[in-house]
Scaffold this motif. Structure first.
Motif, short mmCIF file in Angstrom:
data_model
loop_
_atom_site.label_atom_id
_atom_site.label_comp_id
_atom_site.label_asym_id
_atom_site.label_seq_id
_atom_site.Cartn_x
_atom_site.Cartn_y
_atom_site.Cartn_z
N GLU A 24 0.81 -1.11 -0.02
CA GLU A 24 0.06 0.08 -0.17
C GLU A 24 0.91 1.14 -0.10
O GLU A 24 0.41 2.03 -0.54
N LYS A 25 2.09 1.12 0.43
CA LYS A 25 2.89 2.25 0.64
C LYS A 25 3.33 2.74 -0.71
O LYS A 25 3.25 3.86 -1.16
N LEU A 33 -3.88 1.25 5.30
CA LEU A 33 -3.35 2.78 5.56
C LEU A 33 -2.47 2.64 6.59
O LEU A 33 -1.71 3.54 6.71
N ASN A 34 -2.34 1.63 7.51
CA ASN A 34 -1.00 1.87 8.35
C ASN A 34 0.30 1.55 7.78
O ASN A 34 1.28 2.30 8.17
N VAL A 35 0.19 0.84 6.70
CA VAL A 35 1.35 0.54 5.90
C VAL A 35 1.79 1.85 5.12
O VAL A 35 2.72 2.28 4.97
N ALA A 36 0.74 2.57 4.56
CA ALA A 36 0.77 3.66 3.74
C ALA A 36 0.77 4.89 4.69
O ALA A 36 0.60 6.17 4.11
N ILE A 93 0.05 10.53 5.49
CA ILE A 93 0.24 12.03 6.20
C ILE A 93 0.75 13.18 5.67
O ILE A 93 0.65 14.25 5.66
N ASN A 94 2.14 12.52 5.14
CA ASN A 94 2.95 13.71 4.42
C ASN A 94 2.31 14.25 3.35
O ASN A 94 2.47 15.45 2.95
N SER A 95 1.61 13.51 2.59
CA SER A 95 0.83 13.99 1.30
C SER A 95 -0.07 14.93 1.70
O SER A 95 -0.50 15.95 0.88
N VAL A 126 -9.00 5.91 -1.41
CA VAL A 126 -10.11 5.23 -0.94
C VAL A 126 -9.68 4.07 0.26
O VAL A 126 -8.85 3.37 -0.06
N VAL A 127 -10.35 4.14 1.29
CA VAL A 127 -10.02 3.28 2.31
C VAL A 127 -11.06 2.59 3.06
O VAL A 127 -12.22 3.13 3.18
N ALA A 128 -11.21 1.11 3.03
CA ALA A 128 -12.43 0.43 3.07
C ALA A 128 -12.24 -0.38 4.74
O ALA A 128 -11.45 -0.86 4.76
#
Ligand SMILES: Cc1ncc(C[n+]2csc(CCOP(=O)(O)OP(=O)(O)O)c2C)c(N)n1
Ligand code: SF4
Lengths: 537, 194
Positions: free
Chosen positions: A58-59, A84-87, A92-94, A106-108
């Motif tokens: 995901e990152k 999203l933990n991985v990404a 956050i920085n984006s 998109v986060v499910a």
């Protein structure tokens, strides 16, 4: 326009195609997988030259999407909540770099953990990043919000989160399409330092993000996705987030709720609308799938104000997904007695498919480990995690993707012997390689079993980034060639496989065993397609 | 018109083929539809269900509330019982009788059948045998759909049209087999009503 019958995931995918994306990036993960699968299978997307890529994790997905946004084009990145933990780092920085071309994450989420390790609520992450969050209440809104989200993203030059849950992702309903629009042309950011997060620049960018918060909130107020619907009975007001709005409406067959309702589908939370419902009503019931985020916001640490009902006071269960019956109870309605489930009904947990290559691997591993006490196998996430259940009961951990190798290393460092890691091929390239490098560098005494079934099985057989690369990667990372052992997990090779496992368990250092045989499901699918092709010719 | 249906089975048994036919026919009828499916982990041989909702009015929830399903259509007998809390007190349970045994503690088959028969409105049908007699056990799901059809409030011709549309690609033989299966199931249900 004609209605399409689409899963929530598919509605988002079609929305993305119609809203003019140039690329979609994802690592599979239930319940988000079908978004990218849909774009992959779409002829229209192909004609439009849309890039649809399964990335290593995901990152890398998020960063590729951010790069496409940098180049001025619209990009979407999809993942399950734990993805999203991985990404999290690029995510956050984006929010500080901001976007150039429209960018949607998109986060499910998976409340009730139908196919996940936890039920974390991604709205927390969205709030953490201080970006706008959209939470559709139905399939049509999911479709529409993609267009809207890209507009929002380009208007404020900010990534936008689209948060869905399993129920919407995997439920089908009619969706009306909008006219499709062109992709963006390449266009560099106006400020070529926008994406350079050196402290001096980052401080300025971060101030911009902070200064934009009132504008984001104003949008939440005005977009139309957040709606105040008045009701006569002011003894209670109801705030219904995303899908919860439907469960609320389900309980009123004529769709008229006697109480004032705030339908909430866009964040940051619109303060004025919340103030209005709070002021007008005696108490507030908050209905939200996931964590009690809005509820906590209203309640405050000391609960000094009016009564706030929801997950925290027990009006709604503290965990698990909502449903119409839970909402009926929270509304104080009488619910009918249910027919009980007869006692004889037995649980039917998922299990490894008949003929699955993992079965032969675990049978051999169990036997190879017989002479030691149980509890030495660190596993990872994939179909093979099902070997935790009877009849195999082979593995002792499943935490997060990649954690098998690193946890085995830590346990070996603590003196545990043998310390075995079991990891799938797709999981290995997702997050296993760096851990293997650590183990090699420290000469840790571990045995790593990379189960190579040539696919990402658990999520339905997406391609594996590891295909034909595993030995080369292990060698490249520094595993000794003599201790990279490939075997074929089949009953007829059991004795041979067992001998190899025993040898490598005894070896003092990093050894890698690669049981290699294709997943039965993807094999059958390939055969069926071949057969169809043949029949056609 | 409003029908709330729980479809039940075991991952891999293809309950969604039944949903697809009903869904197609419902859309032809201009009805609204919502259908919550199970994807992911449970598809590996675990218990799976789908909530299928059809109505002439806009549908709110993707999930059916407890005690409000009009029927349970199940391709596996024990699975038909797992969802009883969703069934209305006068709802129908329509199920295949052929068990799918992939667990060691599968209950006694006769006792499962007795539980099904305890339900005031039930149709228990050996869909595999009927489908095999017609040419292929693969059509068992359409036998079960046929058995449910008298209680669906969807024009039977529309169900047949849906089979033609959805199985059409696979050739006339497959269409005929599935339509025969549908008709046999329907006949069985109508006879057992009398
Ligand atoms: C960070 C994260 N991303 C995605 C997932 C979803 N997920 C769980 S297992 C899996 C696939 C694993 O594939 P592989 O390692 O090849 O094992 P297989 O299922 O093929 O045996 C995925 C994508 C997850 N749990 N966590
Ligand atoms: S899908 Fe493939 S890898 Fe997963 S259990 Fe089935 S055969 Fe094994």
């Amino acid at each position: 326009m004609q209605k399409l019958l689409l899963l929530g995931d598919e509605a988002i995918a079609q929305g993305a195609i119609d809203a003019g994306i140039s690329g979609i990036y994802a690592y599979p993960g239930t319940p988000s997988t079908e978004i990218t699968e849909y774009v992959h299978a779409s002829k229209e997307a192909k004609q439009k030259g849309i890039v649809a890529s399964w990335t290593a994790n995901e990152k890398t997905s998020a960063e590729a999407a951010l790069g496409m946004s940098y180049a001025g084009k619209r990009a979407m990145v999809c993942m399950k909540h734990v993805g999203l933990n991985v990404a999290a780092d690029p995510f956050i920085n984006s929010s500080v770099t901001g976007a150039n071309g429209g960018l949607i994450f998109v986060v499910a989420d998976d409340p009730s953990m139908h196919s996940s390790q936890n039920e974390q609520d991604s709205r927390f992450f969205g709030k953490f990043a201080m970006i706008p969050i959209l939470e559709p209440s139905n399939q049509q809104e999911a479709y529409d919000m993609v267009h809207y989200g890209f507009d929002l993203s380009e208007k404020f030059k900010i990534p936008v989160m689209l948060r869905i849950t399993t129920r919407l992702a995997h439920s089908r309903s009619g969706v009306v399409r909008k006219p499709s629009r062109e992709q963006n042309q390449n266009k560099l950011p106006e400020n070529l330092r926008q994406f350079v997060l050196l402290p001096a620049i980052a401080r300025k960018q971060y101030k911009d993000l902070l200064n934009n918060q009132p504008a984001f909130e104003k949008d939440s107020h005005n977009s139309g996705y957040n709606k105040y619907i008045d009701g006569k009975d002011k003894s209670m007001g109801i705030i219904a987030c995303g899908l919860a709005y439907n469960y609320l409406m389900e309980n009123y067959p004529d769709r008229v709720v006697p109480y004032p309702v705030l339908k909430l589908s866009q964040y940051p939370t619109p303060t004025e609308l919340i103030r209005k419902i709070y002021n007008e009503c005696d108490k507030i019931l908050v209905l939200e799938d996931g964590y009690p985020i809005v509820e906590e916001l209203l309640k405050g640490a000391l609960s000094l104000g009016k009564e706030i009902k929801g997950r925290l006071d027990g009006s709604v269960p503290r965990d698990g997904e909502l449903n119409p019956t839970i909402v009926a109870k929270a509304l104080g309605m009488k619910v009918p007695d249910v027919k009980p489930i007869p006692e004889l009904v037995a649980g039917r947990p998922p299990s490894l498919c008949k003929g699955c290559p993992h079965i032969d691997s675990f049978v051999a591993l169990n036997e190879a480990l017989e002479k030691w006490a149980k509890g030495r196998v660190f596993s990872d996430i994939g179909c093979y995690t099902l070997s935790a259940l009877p009849p195999y009961e082979s593995i002792n951990t499943c935490v997060d993707m990649g954690a098998s190798i690193t946890m085995a290393k830590g346990a070996a460092d603590a003196g545990m012997f043998p310390a075995v890691a079991v990891i799938g091929d797709s999981t290995f390239t997702h997050s296993g390689i760096t851990g293997l490098l650590d183990a090699v560098n420290d000469k840790s005494n571990i045995t790593v079993i990379i189960l190579d079934n040539a696919t990402t099985g658990m999520t339905g057989g997406q391609p594996s980034a590891a295909l034909d690369k595993i030995e080369a990667i292990c060698k490249g990372v520094g595993v000794e060639e003599d201790h990279i052992r490939v075997l074929k997990p089949l009953k007829k090779h059991h004795e041979e496989n067992l001998a190899i496992m025993k040898e490598e368990l005894e070896y003092n250092g990093v050894s890698v065993i690669i049981p290699r045989r294709e997943c039965i499901q993807t094999l059958n699918k390939r055969m069926r397609e071949k057969f169809k092709e043949k029949a056609k010719n | 018109m409003k029908k709330d249906i729980i479809l039940a089975g075991v991952g891999g048994q293809g309950i969604l083929s039944i949903a697809a036919i009903i869904g197609y026919a419902a859309l032809e009828d201009g009805l609204h539809l919502k259908q919550a499916e199970v994807h992911g982990m449970s598809q590996r041989g675990g218990d799976v269900q789908s909530h299928l909702r059809i109505s002439d009015k806009e549908i709110a929830s993707d999930l059916i509330a407890y005690s409000s399903a009009d029927m349970i259509i199940s391709v596996e007998p024990m699975e038909s019982l797992r969802y009883l809390p969703f069934l209305k007190h006068d709802g129908w349970i329509i199920t295949n009788t052929k068990p799918f045994i992939n667990i060691v503690n599968y209950p006694d088959e006769a006792k499962v059948l007795a539980e099904i028969k305890k339900q005031p409105h039930n149709v228990a049908i050996d869909a595999e045998t009927i489908a095999s007699d017609l040419g292929s056990a693969k059509a068992a799901n359409m036998v079960i759909l046929g058995a449910a059809s008298p209680y669906l409030d969807i024009d039977f011709e529309k169900l047949k049209n849906a089979i033609k549309a959805i199985f059409g690609k696979k050739g006339q033989d497959v269409v005929d087999l599935n339509i025969n299966a549908l008709e046999s199931g329907r006949k069985f249900a109508q006879q057992s009503k009398q």
